[in-house]
Write an enzyme that holds these catalytic residues in place. Structure first.
Site, short mmCIF file in Angstrom:
data_model
loop_
_atom_site.label_atom_id
_atom_site.label_comp_id
_atom_site.label_asym_id
_atom_site.label_seq_id
_atom_site.Cartn_x
_atom_site.Cartn_y
_atom_site.Cartn_z
N GLY A 171 -3.22 11.18 5.98
CA GLY A 171 -3.55 9.76 6.01
C GLY A 171 -4.41 9.43 4.80
CB VAL A 173 -8.97 6.05 3.67
CG1 VAL A 173 -9.80 4.79 3.89
CG2 VAL A 173 -8.98 6.93 4.91
CB ILE A 201 -8.44 12.16 6.31
CG1 ILE A 201 -8.01 12.08 7.78
CG2 ILE A 201 -8.88 10.79 5.80
CD1 ILE A 201 -7.03 10.99 8.12
CE LYS A 202 -5.89 10.14 -2.54
NZ LYS A 202 -4.70 10.11 -3.37
CB CYS A 203 -11.45 8.81 2.37
SG CYS A 203 -12.94 9.77 2.53
#
Ligand code: R5P
Length: 291
Positions: A171, A173, A201-203
């Protein structure tokens, strides 16, 4: 001769060391073998981390600076990355099929920079992701955006399909201009992604409270590079991200827009995998650039 069933009287495993296959990727222990195998291609077992090279910008913004020629930009840097984040079009046209790096395949898309970016849909079938041998699928999450629910539906659809075939989902962000990029926002968005099934998750990194973003998200977080910074600043951001718990970086512009992309990705890898300080990595960058 032993009895027909003497299992309990014989210790078959007395001399065999116990290997419990404790897995090195956060939150992945209950996944099945294929998912773990793919995650294991992205995150190195020795360090538990990854250097993902992001070159998927063209899917909504066209030939951005430094990525005008995918065929010239990607191949010389691949050996320094653990994973390549790209579209199927980039991979099929510009990447050698004999390469041995994990592919994190862009799996959502639709609007260009001329339109509302959060209006994305799933942009690939799992059949094609499997044909490309993707190690993970990347889908944009527009938490707080106009098409928030649709983008989250894209994520859950791909998670369901990924679970069917053993392919993890990352996912991503995505932060709109109007949204505040603080730790509170990223805690919300990253946790939503993980709870809805994303395995990565990438943010973005936040100056304040990034450690709380990591600690409240039960799956690995990789940090996006963002806009091009001076090399030392980008390396400081990578160092801080790792020190505060990130499982790696997913860096694009700060590599391919660098004055020396190969020296930069080498320096980033030293920071991520070998604990090198940002200052030493910057010195390495300068040395390699001067050779
Ligand atoms: C953006 O939506 C893309 O997913 C990029 O891969 C991402 O922004 C990372 O690239 P950069 O380090 O250039 O921000």
């Amino acid at each position: 001769m032993p009895e027909a069933d003497d299992t309990e009287s014989r210790n078959y495993f007395a001399d065999v060391p116990v290997e419990n296959h404790g897995f090195h990727v956060r939150g992945a222990n209950s996944l099945e073998w294929g998912q773990k195998n793919r995650l294991g291609r992205i995150f190195r077992k020795e360090s538990g981390k990854t250097v993902m090279f992001a070159v998927d910008h063209g899917y909504f913004q066209g030939p951005t600076t430094g990525l005008e020629r995918l065929d010239l930009t990607i191949p010389p840097l691949l050996d320094k990355a653990d994973a390549l984040m790209a579209t199927r079009g980039a991979i099929r046209t510009s990447v050698d099929p004999a390469m041995d790096k994990a592919i994190v395949l862009r799996a959502s898309g639709g609007p260009s920079i001329l339109k509302e970016l959060s209006n994305e849909q799933v942009a690939i079938t799992l059949d094609d992701a499997i044909r490309i041998n993707a190690s993970a699928l990347a889908v944009q999450m527009f938490v707080g955006g106009e098409f928030e629910t649709q983008s989250i539906k894209n994520l859950t659809t791909l998670v369901d399909e990924g679970m069917r075939y053993g392919i993890p989902v990352m996912g991503v962000v995505a932060v709109g201009k109007e949204l505040v990029r603080d730790a509170r926002y990223f805690r919300l968005a990253t946790r939503m992604g993980a709870e809805l099934g994303a395995q990565i998750i990438k943010c973005y990194y936040t100056e304040e409270g990034f450690d709380t973003v990591v600690s409240t998200c039960p799956v690995p977080i990789v940090v996006a590079g963002g806009k091009k910074l001076p090399e030392l600043d980008a390396l400081i951001m990578a160092r801080r991200s790792i020190d505060e718990g990130a499982a790696g970086v997913d860096m694009g512009r700060n590599i391919f827009q660098s004055a020396n992309p190969r020296a930069m990705i080498t320096a980033v890898s030293k920071v991520v995998h070998e604990g090198m300080s940002a200052e030493d990595a910057h010195e390495l960058f300068n040395d390699l650039s001067n050779q």
